[in-house]
Design a protein around this motif. Sequence first.
Motif, PDB file in Angstrom:
ATOM      1  N   UNK A 145       0.786  -1.229   0.000  1.00 26.89           N
ATOM      2  CA  UNK A 145       0.000   0.000   0.000  1.00 26.89           C
ATOM      3  C   UNK A 145       0.828   1.295   0.000  1.00 26.89           C
ATOM      4  N   UNK A 146       2.090   1.211   0.343  1.00 24.72           N
ATOM      5  CA  UNK A 146       2.938   2.418   0.380  1.00 24.72           C
ATOM      6  C   UNK A 146       2.289   3.536   1.173  1.00 24.72           C
ATOM      7  N   UNK A 147       1.630   3.175   2.270  1.00 23.94           N
ATOM      8  CA  UNK A 147       0.850   4.137   3.037  1.00 23.94           C
ATOM      9  C   UNK A 147       1.733   5.208   3.667  1.00 23.94           C
ATOM     10  N   UNK A 148       2.930   4.802   4.055  1.00 17.88           N
ATOM     11  CA  UNK A 148       3.787   5.740   4.780  1.00 17.88           C
ATOM     12  C   UNK A 148       4.804   6.444   3.878  1.00 17.88           C
ATOM     13  N   UNK A 149       4.558   6.396   2.571  1.00 21.74           N
ATOM     14  CA  UNK A 149       5.360   7.240   1.692  1.00 21.74           C
ATOM     15  C   UNK A 149       4.843   8.660   1.824  1.00 21.74           C
ATOM     16  N   UNK A 150       5.737   9.614   1.927  1.00 21.96           N
ATOM     17  CA  UNK A 150       5.279  10.997   2.017  1.00 21.96           C
ATOM     18  C   UNK A 150       6.026  11.863   1.014  1.00 21.96           C
ATOM     19  N   UNK A 151       5.414  12.972   0.689  1.00 21.52           N
ATOM     20  CA  UNK A 151       5.953  13.847  -0.356  1.00 21.52           C
ATOM     21  C   UNK A 151       6.223  15.235   0.203  1.00 21.52           C
ATOM     22  N   UNK A 152       7.300  15.816  -0.284  1.00 22.84           N
ATOM     23  CA  UNK A 152       7.541  17.235  -0.008  1.00 22.84           C
ATOM     24  C   UNK A 152       7.869  17.899  -1.339  1.00 22.84           C
ATOM     25  N   UNK A 153       7.274  19.055  -1.561  1.00 25.23           N
ATOM     26  CA  UNK A 153       7.554  19.800  -2.795  1.00 25.23           C
ATOM     27  C   UNK A 153       8.266  21.095  -2.405  1.00 25.23           C
TER      28      UNK A 153
END
Lengths: 1064, 82
Positions: free
Chosen positions: A36-44
């Motif tokens: 599920x890649x639930x704990x992947x997070x993004x920063x831009x």
Amino acid sequence: MTASTTDPTVPSPDERLPITESQKGLLVVNERSPGHAVYNQLVRFDIDPRIPVDTVEQALATLVAVQPAMRQVFGMLPEMHARITPPPSPAELPLHRVTVRARDYEEAVEAAQREIGRPEFDLAAGPAYRFATVRCTDEPRASIIMADHHITLDGLSIGPLVQDLEEALSGRLTGEAAERRRVAREAAFRKELNAQNRSVGTENVAARSRDWAQRLRTVPPLVLAPLPGRPAQTAFTGDRVAWHLSEAETAALAVTCRRLEISPFVFLSGLYGAVLARHGGVPTVLIGSPFMARRTVGAFDLGGFFVNTLPVTIEVDWTRTVDEHLGKVVREAVDFCRANVDVTFNRLVADVRPDRSSNRNPMFSAMLAMQDTFSAAPDGAAVQRVLEPGNGTAKFDLWLGATPVDGRWLFELEYDRQLITPTMADGLLTSLRDAVRNALRDGSRPIADLFADASAALSVRSDGWTSPLTGSTPWDWVSAVAERRPDAPAIEDATRRLTYGELLAEAERISAGLAARGIGPRDVVGLAATGLCDTVTGILAILRRGAAYLPLDPGLPAGRLEYMIQRAGCGFVIGEPPAPGVPAVPVAELASSTDPIPGSLADPSLPIYIMYTSGSTGQPKGVQMGHGPLANLTSWQIAALSMDTETRFLQYAPLGFDVSFQEILPTLAAGGTVVSRAPADRRMFPAILHRIARTAVTHVYLPVAALRPLLQVAAGRGTRLPALRYLCVSGEQLVVDDDVRAFFTAHPHCTLVNLYGPTETHAVTSHRLSYRDPVWPAHVPIGIPYPAVAAYVVDTTGHLAPPGVAGELFLGGDCPADGYRNDPEITAERFVADRFAGSAGGTMYRTGDLVVRDDRGDLVFLGRVDTQVKIRGYRIELGEIEAVAQRIDGVRQAVAVVRGDGVDRELGLFLCPAADATVDPDRAGEVLAGTLPTYMRPAWIFPIEQVPTTPTGKTDRDELVRRAEALLLERQAEESADDIAYADDLERDLAALWAGVLGVEGIQPDRPLVEYGAHSLNIFTTLAETQERYGVPVPLVDFFASPTVRTLAALVRAGRTDEAETAR
Amino acid sequence: MTIPADLDTTIAKYASVAFDDSTPLLEAGLESLSLLRLAVEVAADDDAEIDATRLVDLRNVGDLKKWLGELAASRSEEGVTR
């Protein structure tokens, strides 16, 4: 400090570092939700576009070099740990480069976010980060996107990262300086990890955790959008809705915080808590929030996962003022967490021991994250703007992120798509916006007033069915038909038939007999006639005199009949004398009257009937129903059930049950025929089925409890009912399954109609299902109201509830009865002024029923407000358990019941076997364990031959509970203190392994290990050990569904079988 | 070691309004993150540890100065303020 490979403070690539408690928790969660890649997070990061490409890429490599947390990879054995990998060169960075024209820029950024954000990270091999750069060819724009696994970086890490990136992009952090920083940071990182692990376990902390856990156990679970069939496991797909505050609102928020001496975090926790309490229908909510838990001064420049996510308990007293709520209650609640930030989430969970059968967070379903840890960039900075976009996932049922963007607060709600629909998410955002704006406007108002009514249009949206009636009273309706079609059949009894002409003539004669005995307008006449013909002529005669009828079922106890007669002010009875002291005259005697027939005194302003309904006080209450609501009902029913002269309606309901009105009078108003149930007995389904088939009735209206048994008889005998067009049910929650559906598939001309309405309003809503419907929800909605009926869902704040918010159902418009006969006090309590109608003078009836509107606007019944079935705070859908149980082979019918109070409250299940089948309770228990969350699993299962019903045909659950008590006592007597019986050596070995881990003896193979003190961390490591010892994979998800030694043994055996088959 | 007189100047860098010792921290615009930044700045010794549970007791600028003072002093002792 200088770089040196021999420096003992610098970790070597082979060195195992102790990870933080929060990281351990995340590793477990990550393992439990594979794919599920639930704990992947993004920063831009939007950056100065003039910075050359090479500089940007070198800066990213520098960033990774000076932030050792980003270079972590993780191992499980012998205990969970991390290693730091060497810094990458720019060429080694996982980097996705995009160049686009300005018009495609934002789409390209989003595509890049998906490209690097969606794939899972391999935490064992690393790296746990990816980058993308997006540049624009025709406008000066450039962005860096970073995806990382949350286990490496917490929210507070963004500040230091932005700082490092800024320096690297602007050329201030290169070469020797960067190398010095790398070495220093690695040392600081190791020190912080050591400090974190040192501080985990003092006795003082343990004691505080236990006390706190005790309080947390009393908080009811927060279930947003509590619709039946809500999944216990989800795939964590998410979406976001957002509100960017204006500058004025942002400034007002700062002013309010200063005035109340609270932080924006306290302000938001308090209002978010109120929103959640409203939408979850609970007085107390837990909001998960990350608390800063870095320990060493050097760690404040470090990225890492050093936060401790703790539950803030928000108590919501709707009458409290906003200022007191925020400035005192919530502030203290937040301060409590801050003072206990050394109690780790893992320890708290271990002490609370919540249900772990779902893949949700065990402690809280809602989260609040303040993303304000980096300050706005000054003009001319390399990093100009920082955003944390969503990644199409949802870690929680609901998450609120607060981020300062361009000097204004951006509030984003991220919701789990499988639990909360877009409409419901909008409702949550509206509540949040209302709460924030109103709190900023006036802190002296009660918290309940922070919210507004949801759209009233939903309350009056009807199915639109309506047909014109000839005249304004039932007497007029029937007279009109008799005039047009005097020879058409009106009533078919077991022994008699009446045409419309005969029906009217006999009713007129009876009315003359009543007139001769002084019966006139406003009198109440008891009706105890036998036979359908006498009953219907009696009703019409009573109504023709302007009197109201009071059904008196001779089967009721004499005392009750006496009470009803006396309480209703009834001075005369048609039929056999039901009680002493009241004059009673048989129909035949009244009809033999030779007095001249007086004119009709039927009057639409007078009541039609008094029907008694059981009251919570033990005494029945007499509902006095007027013409208006019944005319509205009749008008709806004739249209909605396609009633006409061809209609043949089975008269099944007892006369004292308001359904009998629907069977008789709308049929006569439409010119159809009312067909008696007799000679068939009401509870003999084969006889009823035979009667339905033989009389070719087109309409049947049954209590819900009779539906399945009747359809099963039909299926068993292969009976077809080609004349049947509408099969209506009401009385309790309708649960349909494949058996029920199969009947309607085989009878495509027939529609199933689920009607709802208390006696105090008659039926007011309906929902229909037929072969056309692709999905048949197990828990059938009660649908939408009839025209001119208002169905108000009133939530805990006293406002009209948005879709997905449960509330008490109030019924207004043209449906409430006049009230309770001769009982002004209870009438005033339940029939209240309609404050939602927009005009004065209306009345609404307070049903005491808890309902929720689903995404389509259909009403769904959830139970009684005062006697909801709750186990350990969870609202239980008995119907959901029954629906699952009825899918088990050999089960004809399942009935779930609840017995006991407080902590002893438990669920039980009765299973009625199909013909020639037997039910194995153990096997049934296994099936249920594989489908239902722990709190919904029955504590015991008993087979039963026949399900008992009440006189009105509802399932008699009280009787079942009595039977269960007796059966449980028997079982207790039979059981002796058996030795622990392990199925084989594998179970015995695994029990021994667990006994060692938990420090307890005598682990029962089928008792959940959490009851012996197992928690997610020791489960995780012990499963890893099991995998290693037996050389087979043990799926965590399957184990958590039923965490026992027996399950574990079964998983090991299954793993061995798989291996053997693969090897073949 | 940072002397108390310097603390006002250091704190002023993070505060949004003028303050004295009795000014509540939130009124001065000093939130928990500012407190930690101050701690980092004052301690200047990366080995010093911060007991985060104590932050909740800091109500006004006076409390903050006392805490920062202890943190600064710990540097010359054993590097731990517990």
